[in-house]
Design an enzyme around this catalytic site. Structure first.
Site, PDB file in Angstrom:
ATOM      1  N   CYS A   2       0.764  -1.314  -0.051  1.00 13.16           N
ATOM      2  CA  CYS A   2       0.115  -0.112  -0.101  1.00 13.16           C
ATOM      3  C   CYS A   2       0.961   1.364   0.042  1.00 13.16           C
ATOM      4  O   CYS A   2       1.844   1.074   0.462  1.00 13.16           O
ATOM      5  CB  CYS A   2      -0.766  -0.113   1.406  1.00 13.16           C
ATOM      6  SG  CYS A   2      -1.896  -1.336   1.481  1.00 13.16           S
ATOM      7  N   ARG A  27       4.537   0.491  -6.433  1.00  8.77           N
ATOM      8  CA  ARG A  27       4.596  -0.287  -5.455  1.00  8.77           C
ATOM      9  C   ARG A  27       3.632  -1.566  -5.627  1.00  8.77           C
ATOM     10  O   ARG A  27       3.893  -2.509  -4.774  1.00  8.77           O
ATOM     11  CB  ARG A  27       4.133   0.322  -3.992  1.00  8.77           C
ATOM     12  CG  ARG A  27       5.133   1.463  -3.682  1.00  8.77           C
ATOM     13  CD  ARG A  27       4.663   2.306  -2.357  1.00  8.77           C
ATOM     14  NE  ARG A  27       4.278   1.614  -1.594  1.00  8.77           N
ATOM     15  CZ  ARG A  27       5.170   1.441  -0.309  1.00  8.77           C
ATOM     16  NH1 ARG A  27       6.281   2.298  -0.190  1.00  8.77           N
ATOM     17  NH2 ARG A  27       4.975   0.720   0.774  1.00  8.77           N
ATOM     18  N   TRP A  74      -3.417  -2.675  -1.433  1.00  5.59           N
ATOM     19  CA  TRP A  74      -2.736  -3.953  -1.852  1.00  5.59           C
ATOM     20  C   TRP A  74      -3.573  -4.833  -0.711  1.00  5.59           C
ATOM     21  O   TRP A  74      -3.142  -5.150   0.312  1.00  5.59           O
ATOM     22  CB  TRP A  74      -1.056  -4.331  -1.867  1.00  5.59           C
ATOM     23  CG  TRP A  74      -0.767  -5.553  -2.392  1.00  5.59           C
ATOM     24  CD1 TRP A  74      -0.519  -5.403  -3.897  1.00  5.59           C
ATOM     25  CD2 TRP A  74      -0.409  -6.264  -1.915  1.00  5.59           C
ATOM     26  NE1 TRP A  74       0.011  -6.730  -3.991  1.00  5.59           N
ATOM     27  CE2 TRP A  74       0.237  -7.194  -2.830  1.00  5.59           C
ATOM     28  CE3 TRP A  74      -0.403  -6.872  -0.364  1.00  5.59           C
ATOM     29  CZ2 TRP A  74       0.653  -8.670  -2.601  1.00  5.59           C
ATOM     30  CZ3 TRP A  74       0.016  -8.349  -0.272  1.00  5.59           C
ATOM     31  CH2 TRP A  74       0.701  -9.176  -1.410  1.00  5.59           C
ATOM     32  N   ASN A 100      -1.496   1.777   6.006  1.00  2.00           N
ATOM     33  CA  ASN A 100      -0.643   0.981   5.579  1.00  2.00           C
ATOM     34  C   ASN A 100      -0.232  -0.363   6.716  1.00  2.00           C
ATOM     35  O   ASN A 100       0.106   0.380   7.908  1.00  2.00           O
ATOM     36  CB  ASN A 100       0.765   1.266   5.250  1.00  2.00           C
ATOM     37  CG  ASN A 100       0.585   2.073   3.772  1.00  2.00           C
ATOM     38  OD1 ASN A 100      -0.561   2.177   3.339  1.00  2.00           O
ATOM     39  ND2 ASN A 100       1.671   2.734   3.075  1.00  2.00           N
ATOM     40  N   GLY A 101       0.030  -1.390   6.466  1.00  2.00           N
ATOM     41  CA  GLY A 101       0.510  -2.314   7.458  1.00  2.00           C
ATOM     42  C   GLY A 101      -0.789  -3.394   7.774  1.00  2.00           C
ATOM     43  O   GLY A 101      -1.692  -3.298   6.975  1.00  2.00           O
ATOM     44  N   GLU A 488      18.912 -15.695  -9.696  1.00  2.00           N
ATOM     45  CA  GLU A 488      18.521 -14.252 -10.045  1.00  2.00           C
ATOM     46  C   GLU A 488      17.839 -14.249 -11.572  1.00  2.00           C
ATOM     47  O   GLU A 488      16.649 -13.361 -11.678  1.00  2.00           O
ATOM     48  CB  GLU A 488      19.436 -13.108  -9.858  1.00  2.00           C
ATOM     49  CG  GLU A 488      19.157 -11.895 -10.233  1.00  2.00           C
ATOM     50  CD  GLU A 488      18.049 -11.293  -9.244  1.00  2.00           C
ATOM     51  OE1 GLU A 488      17.691 -11.789  -8.420  1.00  2.00           O
ATOM     52  OE2 GLU A 488      17.442 -10.123  -9.473  1.00  2.00           O
ATOM     53  N   LYS A 492      13.824 -13.009 -12.143  1.00  2.00           N
ATOM     54  CA  LYS A 492      13.301 -11.945 -12.830  1.00  2.00           C
ATOM     55  C   LYS A 492      12.644 -12.576 -14.078  1.00  2.00           C
ATOM     56  O   LYS A 492      11.393 -11.747 -14.374  1.00  2.00           O
ATOM     57  CB  LYS A 492      14.810 -11.380 -13.767  1.00  2.00           C
ATOM     58  CG  LYS A 492      15.579 -10.526 -13.067  1.00  2.00           C
ATOM     59  CD  LYS A 492      15.044  -9.295 -12.606  1.00  2.00           C
ATOM     60  CE  LYS A 492      14.631  -9.216 -11.344  1.00  2.00           C
ATOM     61  NZ  LYS A 492      15.173  -9.042 -10.123  1.00  2.00           N
ATOM     62  N   GLU A 495       9.004 -13.164 -12.593  1.00  2.00           N
ATOM     63  CA  GLU A 495       8.198 -12.213 -12.022  1.00  2.00           C
ATOM     64  C   GLU A 495       7.562 -11.177 -12.999  1.00  2.00           C
ATOM     65  O   GLU A 495       6.514 -10.564 -13.050  1.00  2.00           O
ATOM     66  CB  GLU A 495       8.818 -11.392 -10.773  1.00  2.00           C
ATOM     67  CG  GLU A 495      10.209 -10.765 -11.095  1.00  2.00           C
ATOM     68  CD  GLU A 495      10.834  -9.979 -10.001  1.00  2.00           C
ATOM     69  OE1 GLU A 495      12.054  -9.711  -9.877  1.00  2.00           O
ATOM     70  OE2 GLU A 495      10.074  -9.513  -9.054  1.00  2.00           O
ATOM     71  N   HIS A 511      20.544 -35.267 -11.157  1.00  2.00           N
ATOM     72  CA  HIS A 511      20.073 -36.049 -10.147  1.00  2.00           C
ATOM     73  C   HIS A 511      18.725 -35.747  -9.923  1.00  2.00           C
ATOM     74  O   HIS A 511      17.988 -35.759  -8.762  1.00  2.00           O
ATOM     75  CB  HIS A 511      20.735 -35.473  -8.829  1.00  2.00           C
ATOM     76  CG  HIS A 511      22.301 -35.551  -8.747  1.00  2.00           C
ATOM     77  ND1 HIS A 511      22.656 -36.769  -8.618  1.00  2.00           N
ATOM     78  CD2 HIS A 511      23.396 -34.727  -9.021  1.00  2.00           C
ATOM     79  CE1 HIS A 511      24.076 -36.753  -8.656  1.00  2.00           C
ATOM     80  NE2 HIS A 511      24.336 -35.635  -8.727  1.00  2.00           N
ATOM     81  N   LYS A 608       6.476  -3.497  -4.641  1.00  2.00           N
ATOM     82  CA  LYS A 608       7.883  -3.249  -4.555  1.00  2.00           C
ATOM     83  C   LYS A 608       8.492  -3.388  -3.100  1.00  2.00           C
ATOM     84  O   LYS A 608       9.625  -3.605  -2.901  1.00  2.00           O
ATOM     85  CB  LYS A 608       7.952  -1.553  -5.080  1.00  2.00           C
ATOM     86  CG  LYS A 608       9.485  -1.363  -5.004  1.00  2.00           C
ATOM     87  CD  LYS A 608      10.205  -1.863  -6.267  1.00  2.00           C
ATOM     88  CE  LYS A 608      11.583  -1.398  -6.092  1.00  2.00           C
ATOM     89  NZ  LYS A 608      12.482  -2.440  -6.896  1.00  2.00           N
TER      90      LYS A 608
HETATM   91  C1  F6R Z   1      12.616  -9.030  -7.049  1.00  2.00           C
HETATM   92  C2  F6R Z   1      12.517  -8.155  -5.933  1.00  2.00           C
HETATM   93  C3  F6R Z   1      12.130  -8.912  -4.790  1.00  2.00           C
HETATM   94  C4  F6R Z   1      13.015  -7.981  -3.727  1.00  2.00           C
HETATM   95  C5  F6R Z   1      12.434  -8.493  -2.236  1.00  2.00           C
HETATM   96  C6  F6R Z   1      13.308  -7.609  -1.223  1.00  2.00           C
HETATM   97  O1  F6R Z   1      12.914  -8.269  -8.390  1.00  2.00           O
HETATM   98  O2  F6R Z   1      12.732  -7.008  -6.275  1.00  2.00           O
HETATM   99  O3  F6R Z   1      12.478 -10.025  -4.787  1.00  2.00           O
HETATM  100  O4  F6R Z   1      14.406  -8.087  -3.769  1.00  2.00           O
HETATM  101  O5  F6R Z   1      11.119  -8.247  -2.077  1.00  2.00           O
HETATM  102  O6  F6R Z   1      13.062  -6.349  -1.087  1.00  2.00           O
HETATM  103  P1  F6R Z   1      14.072  -5.066  -0.522  1.00  2.00           P
HETATM  104  O7  F6R Z   1      15.313  -5.340  -1.033  1.00  2.00           O
HETATM  105  O8  F6R Z   1      13.337  -3.801  -0.769  1.00  2.00           O
HETATM  106  O9  F6R Z   1      14.078  -5.752   0.950  1.00  2.00           O
END
Ligand code: F6R
Length: 613
Positions: A2, A27, A74, A100-101, A488, A492, A495, A511, A608
């Protein structure tokens, strides 16, 4: 998750609130709403869907109010719907709240309020807050200027969980009260106007001067004043902070998407991360760290704890720290670490990585380590973020605002910072020879130029993306640090392209997972460690034999090149090669997502900044 925006000033509040919400779209959210005080009444406009839908709500352009609160939701409690969207009001529509929360004891509070005659229109935990404020306000017999503040404080004292809230009241049409606990909130100051936001980018185009609120710090905001109170409602002063990010760094700058812009910003973000911390022929220096040889020699292990992409950066950090400092490093997922009862004591150094600095699990994991006597060090991109205020030490990536949900430049900056930290430790501990460290320093300083070379080689990546974007499954393989990059790359892809993928340590394939390889399945290999080239090639050969279509990203001379596509990247120390080898993978997911016509910057279901558990 949020987002929150607020305004108290002399201008029309509605356009400012909507502008702020649009800046927070990154976000991730499913509903949006605003509340303003218009002719001594609270007007709430909200609905599920995009922020831009608000602009077409009848009458919104007629609102002349100069005070208001706004929210992107959210969903956690209750599905996305108009009723569940914020702002929420109490039964009498005297108070409006955005939150938020998560209020963990909301069922209990709801039952209590129902027993006092209150009714509820939504399934949210938030709706309890304005009603609790109303309850305490009505009970308070002292009718002075602080009655509103006392009611907010009493209500918050009943809340369990995390919150950042803004409250307005039609009885006090000139002020807004805000408070936070374990959820971010900042106040931006202007001339006869003040702004409130959960994230700095929402109001960066209006001001660069911010107050970063602490937990349980009640703040009363009018257009001319900002007053801070502690939990006993004692007033105190607070220092203002200037934020150096410029507003244009939070705009798209001619790129189609924030993610592409942020990928292309990497030469510069890495330069900023290096800053003056690392120079050839000089010892690394961190202004904010003063570790002694005596202390570093007592460390029995280092934990690196984080989530998602930040955790993947931690895996690369482990390789570098173990190699240079000869201290064992354990990388853990924050949501696991916090419930694992990890073996830590005052000889353990715990490093927490978080781009946003607001990830709930990472913050909780840090608090746990502190309670067990470990020293804590936060790595974040956001100055003054919650994690940096909890940690014993904090260092910043300085990568500039990262807006796209998929993290790119923050990841590469986190690895660079971990590499510099490892060199800094190694120089103090004298655990590596000077030549090794100087060579690595030189490689780090060359990274911006080498990233530029990778970014110039877009065509083969675009071609490959075009040839595979309809696939349902992909595999990423690597050994050693290349396996960390495979993880990684796979994240990517999932997502932003919604293609299922798995990352495997190349030697592990036979395996089990090799059973999944059949004609046409895409396998992406990363090969940057000269000592592992042959082993890795053999593993990829095994999938070619079974019909896989292959892409290899490498800075090595590859004998017997049978791969369908090869992307050459510049050579560098394999300790920091993830910083170069990840870039084609970031671009690949970007172009696959574009080919599929998806919203790259706002992938479904993702947020985000993950401020709830
Ligand atoms: C993937 C991504 C997430 C963040 C994770 C941690 O692209 O962005 O996996 O890396 O939510 O977020 P932070 O770094 O803000 O703690």
């Amino acid at each position: 998750m949020c987002g929150i925006v607020g305004y108290v000033g002399e201008k029309k509040a509605t356009p400012i609130l909507i502008n702020g919400l649009l800046k927070l779209e990154y976000r991730g959210y499913d509903s949006a709403g605003i509340a303003v005080i218009e002719n001594n009444n609270i007007e709430v406009l909200k609905d599920k869907g995009r922020v831009c839908n608000l602009e077409s709500i009848d009458g919104i352009d007629k609102l002349a109010s100069t005070i208001g609160i706004a929210h992107t939701r959210w969903a956690t409690h209750g599905k996305p719907s108009k009723e569940n969207s914020h702002p929420h009001t109490d039964n009498s529509k005297t108070f409006a709240v955005v939150h938020n929360g998560i209020i963990e004891n909301y069922n209990e509070l709801r039952d209590f309020l129902i027993s006092k005659g209150y009714t509820f229109y939504s399934q949210t935990d938030t709706e309890t807050i304005p009603n609790l404020i109303h309850y305490y306000f009505s009970k308070d017999e002292i009718n002075d200027n602080n009655r509103f503040l006392r009611a907010v404080r009493c209500a918050c004292n009943d809340l369990k969980g995390s919150y950042a809230i803004e409250v307005i009241s039609k009885l006090f049409p000139e002020l807004c009260i805000v408070v936070r606990k374990d959820s971010p909130l900042v106040i931006g100051t202007g001339n006869k106007e003040n702004y409130i936001a959960s994230d700095i980018p929402a109001i960066l185009s209006f001001t660069k001067n911010f107050y970063l609120l602490d937990d349980n710090e009640y703040t009363v905001i009018t257009k001319d004043s900002i007053s801070f109170y502690d939990n006993n409602l004692e007033k105190h002063n607070k220092a203002i902070k200037s934020i150096e990010w410029d507003a244009s760094s939070a705009e798209k700058d001619g790129y189609d998407d924030y993610m592409l812009k942020e990928i292309f910003e990497q030469p510069n973000s890495i330069r900023e991360t290096i800053g003056s911390r690392l120079k050839l022929d000089e010892k690394c220096d961190f202004e904010d760290l003063n570790f002694s040889k005596e202390y570093l020699s007592t460390i029995n292990k280092i934990y690196i704890v984080a989530c998602g992409t930040a955790m993947h950066a931690g895996l690369s950090g482990k390789t570098i720290i173990e190699k240079l400092c000869k201290i064992p490093v354990i990388v853990d997922i924050a949501s696991e670490f916090r419930y694992r009862d990890p073996l830590i004591d005052n000889k353990t150094l715990c490093i927490y990585i978080s781009q946003s600095g607001e990830t709930a699990d990472t913050i909780a994991a840090l608090k746990l380590a502190k309670s067990k006597g470990a020293k804590t060090l936060a790595i974040s991109n956001v100055i003054g973020s919650s994690i940096t205020r909890e940690a014993d030490y904090s260092i910043y990536t300085h990568a500039g605002p990262e807006i796209a949900v998929a993290s790119t430049k923050a990841y590469t900056s986190q690895i660079v910072l971990l590499a510099i930290l490892a060199i800094y430790f190694a120089e103090i501990l004298e655990s590596s020879d000077k030549e090794t460290l100087e060579n690595l320093k030189s490689d780090i300083l060359d990274l911006p130029t080498k990233i530029g070379i990778v970014l110039d080689n877009l065509e083969p990546i675009k071609d490959f993306a075009k040839s595979v974007y309809t696939q349902k499954d992909m595999f990423f393989l690597g050994r050693g640090t290349d396996y960390n990059v495979a993880l990684e790359g796979s994240l990517k892809l999932k997502e932003i392209s919604y293609i299922h993928s798995e990352a495997y340590a190349a030697g592990e394939l036979k395996h089990g997972p090799i059973a999944l390889i059949e004609n046409g399945v895409t396998v992406i290999g990363i090969i940057t460690d000269s000592s592992l080239v042959e082993k890795c090639i053999s593993n990829i050969q095994e999938v070619i034999t079974r019909g896989a279509k292959t892409l290899v990203i490498s800075n090595q001379i590859l004998p017997n090149n049978h791969f369908d596509y090869v992307i050459d990247i510049p050579s560098t120390s394999c300790l920091i090669s993830p910083i170069l080898s990840v870039i084609p993978l970031q671009l690949l997911s970007y172009y696959i997502s574009k080919n599929k016509g998806l919203d790259v910057d706002k992938p479904r279901n993702l947020a985000k900044s993950v401020t709830v558990e």
